[in-house]
Design a protein around this motif. Structure first.
Motif, PDB file in Angstrom:
ATOM      1  N   LEU A  20       3.245  -3.723   3.248  1.00  0.00           N
ATOM      2  CA  LEU A  20       2.821  -4.519   2.098  1.00  0.00           C
ATOM      3  C   LEU A  20       1.376  -4.977   2.257  1.00  0.00           C
ATOM      4  O   LEU A  20       0.591  -4.936   1.307  1.00  0.00           O
ATOM      5  CB  LEU A  20       3.748  -5.725   1.900  1.00  0.00           C
ATOM      6  N   LYS A  21       1.013  -5.384   3.445  1.00  0.00           N
ATOM      7  CA  LYS A  21      -0.370  -5.790   3.695  1.00  0.00           C
ATOM      8  C   LYS A  21      -1.318  -4.620   3.480  1.00  0.00           C
ATOM      9  O   LYS A  21      -2.356  -4.751   2.824  1.00  0.00           O
ATOM     10  CB  LYS A  21      -0.541  -6.357   5.098  1.00  0.00           C
ATOM     11  N   SER A  22      -0.945  -3.472   3.989  1.00  0.00           N
ATOM     12  CA  SER A  22      -1.782  -2.282   3.848  1.00  0.00           C
ATOM     13  C   SER A  22      -1.930  -1.891   2.375  1.00  0.00           C
ATOM     14  O   SER A  22      -3.039  -1.587   1.910  1.00  0.00           O
ATOM     15  CB  SER A  22      -1.167  -1.127   4.645  1.00  0.00           C
ATOM     16  N   ARG A  23      -0.826  -1.897   1.658  1.00  0.00           N
ATOM     17  CA  ARG A  23      -0.871  -1.571   0.222  1.00  0.00           C
ATOM     18  C   ARG A  23      -1.717  -2.578  -0.537  1.00  0.00           C
ATOM     19  O   ARG A  23      -2.477  -2.218  -1.441  1.00  0.00           O
ATOM     20  CB  ARG A  23       0.554  -1.536  -0.348  1.00  0.00           C
ATOM     21  N   SER A  24      -1.593  -3.851  -0.178  1.00  0.00           N
ATOM     22  CA  SER A  24      -2.368  -4.907  -0.848  1.00  0.00           C
ATOM     23  C   SER A  24      -3.856  -4.740  -0.580  1.00  0.00           C
ATOM     24  O   SER A  24      -4.684  -4.873  -1.489  1.00  0.00           O
ATOM     25  CB  SER A  24      -1.908  -6.288  -0.376  1.00  0.00           C
ATOM     26  N   GLU A  25      -4.188  -4.443   0.653  1.00  0.00           N
ATOM     27  CA  GLU A  25      -5.596  -4.233   1.000  1.00  0.00           C
ATOM     28  C   GLU A  25      -6.170  -3.033   0.245  1.00  0.00           C
ATOM     29  O   GLU A  25      -7.295  -3.084  -0.267  1.00  0.00           O
ATOM     30  CB  GLU A  25      -5.750  -4.029   2.512  1.00  0.00           C
TER      31      GLU A  25
END
Length: 91
Positions: A20-25
């Motif tokens: 989720l963090k990677s997708r958000s970034e």
């Protein structure tokens, strides 16, 4: 800039899955904004939606389902008939 124009903020630490963090970034990069701005936007829009739905649900609890159906039927009766409506858009 005057002090009254500043929005007070707080730091909040959230634990999110790595994906989720990677997708958000990645999405923040695509949108050309910081991860912080994207997170604020997403939280704000989602909270607004939840609050809107809660308000609608609260208002519907005080209504009679039969009366609502009758009002909707009355409104639909006022819609002019159009034989050229595509099949996918018909009720």
């Amino acid at each position: 800039m005057s002090e009254s124009c500043l929005i007070k903020t707080q730091v909040v630490t959230l634990r999110v899955p790595n994906e989720l963090k990677s997708r958000s970034e990645q999405q923040a990069k695509v949108q050309g904004v910081s991860l912080n701005n994207l997170a604020n936007y997403l939280l704000t829009t989602q909270l607004s939606q939840l609050e809107t739905f809660a308000g609608i649900e609260q208002r519907l609890r005080t209504k009679n389902l039969g009366d609502l159906k009758q009002k909707i039927a009355s409104l639909l009766d006022k819609v002019p008939h159009n034989p050229n409506v595509p099949e996918w858009d018909r009720l």
